[in-house]
Design an enzyme around this catalytic site. Sequence first.
Site, mmCIF file in Angstrom:
data_model
loop_
_atom_site.group_PDB
_atom_site.id
_atom_site.type_symbol
_atom_site.label_atom_id
_atom_site.label_comp_id
_atom_site.label_asym_id
_atom_site.label_seq_id
_atom_site.Cartn_x
_atom_site.Cartn_y
_atom_site.Cartn_z
ATOM 1 N NE ARG A 1 -3.383 -2.513 2.509
ATOM 2 C CZ ARG A 1 -4.279 -2.837 3.404
ATOM 3 N NH1 ARG A 1 -4.496 -2.038 4.410
ATOM 4 N NH2 ARG A 1 -4.970 -3.934 3.310
ATOM 5 C CE1 TYR B 1 -1.711 -3.501 7.786
ATOM 6 C CE2 TYR B 1 -2.344 -5.349 9.165
ATOM 7 C CZ TYR B 1 -2.644 -4.138 8.574
ATOM 8 O OH TYR B 1 -3.875 -3.565 8.773
ATOM 9 C CB VAL C 1 0.201 0.191 10.329
ATOM 10 C CG1 VAL C 1 0.775 -0.900 9.431
ATOM 11 C CG2 VAL C 1 0.837 0.133 11.712
ATOM 12 C CD GLU C 2 -4.210 -0.816 6.666
ATOM 13 O OE1 GLU C 2 -3.894 -0.556 5.501
ATOM 14 O OE2 GLU C 2 -4.593 -1.945 7.024
ATOM 15 C CB SER C 3 -3.387 5.729 5.511
ATOM 16 O OG SER C 3 -3.970 6.115 6.757
#
Length: 530
Positions: A76, A314, A212-214
């Site tokens: 991502r 992750y 973590v994601e964005s």
Amino acid sequence: MTRILTTATVFCNRPLPVSPRPSGQACALTATAATRPFALCVLVLGLAGCVTVDTPSEIEQTNDPELDEDPVQDTRVEAIADASSTNTTVATPTETAAPAPTDAPSPSPVDALSRAPSEAFAPSAAESAPVETSDPLAADGAAAIGFLDRLKASFRLDHSLNRKGVAKEIDWVARRPDRLARRDRLLEYLPYLCEKVWDRGMPGEICLLPIVESRLDPFAFSPGGAVGLWQFIPATAKRFGLKIDWWVDERRDIVLATDAALNYLEVLHDRFGDWLLALAAYNWGEGRVSRALRKSGPNASFFDIKVPRETVRYVDRLLAYSAVFAQSASLGVELPLSNLETAPVSFAVVETGGQVDLARAAQALGCGLDEIYRRNPALNRWATHPEGPHRLLVGAGSETTAERALAEIPEDERLAWVRHLVVSGETLSEIAVAYRTSVETLQNANRLRGTLIRAGDYLLVPTTHRPFEDYARYSRPLAGRPAGVYVVKAGDTIWDIARLLGLKRQTLMTANQIGPDDILRIGQRLSIPN
């Protein structure tokens, strides 16, 4: 001696005051003391509220592959442009390698921590799977402690500092604290995220998952079409009730996307019974995790199953970030929030009373149009969604006056309307393109069941209060100054359009916030990036 120990045990059963978890180091030292000093220590701890003395858990050998490389971001990617920027959003990968080691490297924060006096009682070299502990957060005393203390107290997972992957992530963050998220985004979003997580009784580590994601960027966009703080792909977003259409992309809505993500995580936890497996499923897919568990056995933990390296990193990254928030001083990391005693939620939700032009709403609220778009990143166009939800986010503390101001907008001023005469040969999609609106909007405004229109009929067309360019400067994905616009025709695909325009497919998708599997609509206008 028996009486003394019994007294301590009675005190142990009293409710604990709200405070951060006791140091494992202190517990280990106490557990190994001589018999008489140990009894005296237990008595003292009992009189003070009695902290339970833990012993190291049994070590389990995992089949996790060693992570010899420096930590890298997963597939991502995030939009470089800030949420408040007026430049065109471009998605690029984050740095993929830590700084090169010097001839005489300084000790890492994790190495320094491992040389503490408690190392004699630390687990062996084999890595143990994290174990969930009981939630120490008591709601009655939560307001009496600072935001970071409350966040630390809500952590319930073992952060696995003995894992090589976690240690490498911590080392990387220690060198680059800005890798977590920008300070303004932390202040804007983290308090709200934590409140929602705490309200559900979930582990506090979940608060940090959007980092973590964005990196807390609502405009973050991945090559696979995942969007927003929580990085929803279209299929999962629609499964949990998020709208993605011409007017809005609710994956970028902080309130709705957070509710959807936490609902999904609860579903995953109910299915797998383990938070690390739930996190792996959120990243990798629940079907894949189920198949991996069938191969490893029903009682397998996350570190017992075979998962892609991206998913290992992750989970390691979330554990590392949680460890950094839990003990930043020990790990040598200066948090962007470390000097704040409290971090109140910075926004509030107010009802608009129906669809409203954003420029007219900004006028009523006494703020700039850019402020409306900044606080409401899900909005794609010049007005709120005709079908709702009919609400806007405003600054905290202003909700009462803001809701009153929006309610007082006269009905005939909420939207501007044009009466359009249909001429021979015109189609509904052509009219929609001409007025920069959608076919669905024209159908709803004129109560049309299909797309059939007749010459000589009049259509009511909602349009903007101000010139369209005033809105396009701020709204996404229309922000910036594109080189042009491409109108989608029958049979077009993203690949064909990109090749026709001489662009990379990823560049075209990023400029328009669409994924490779998104359906293109005839008449849809795509921005052509410079």
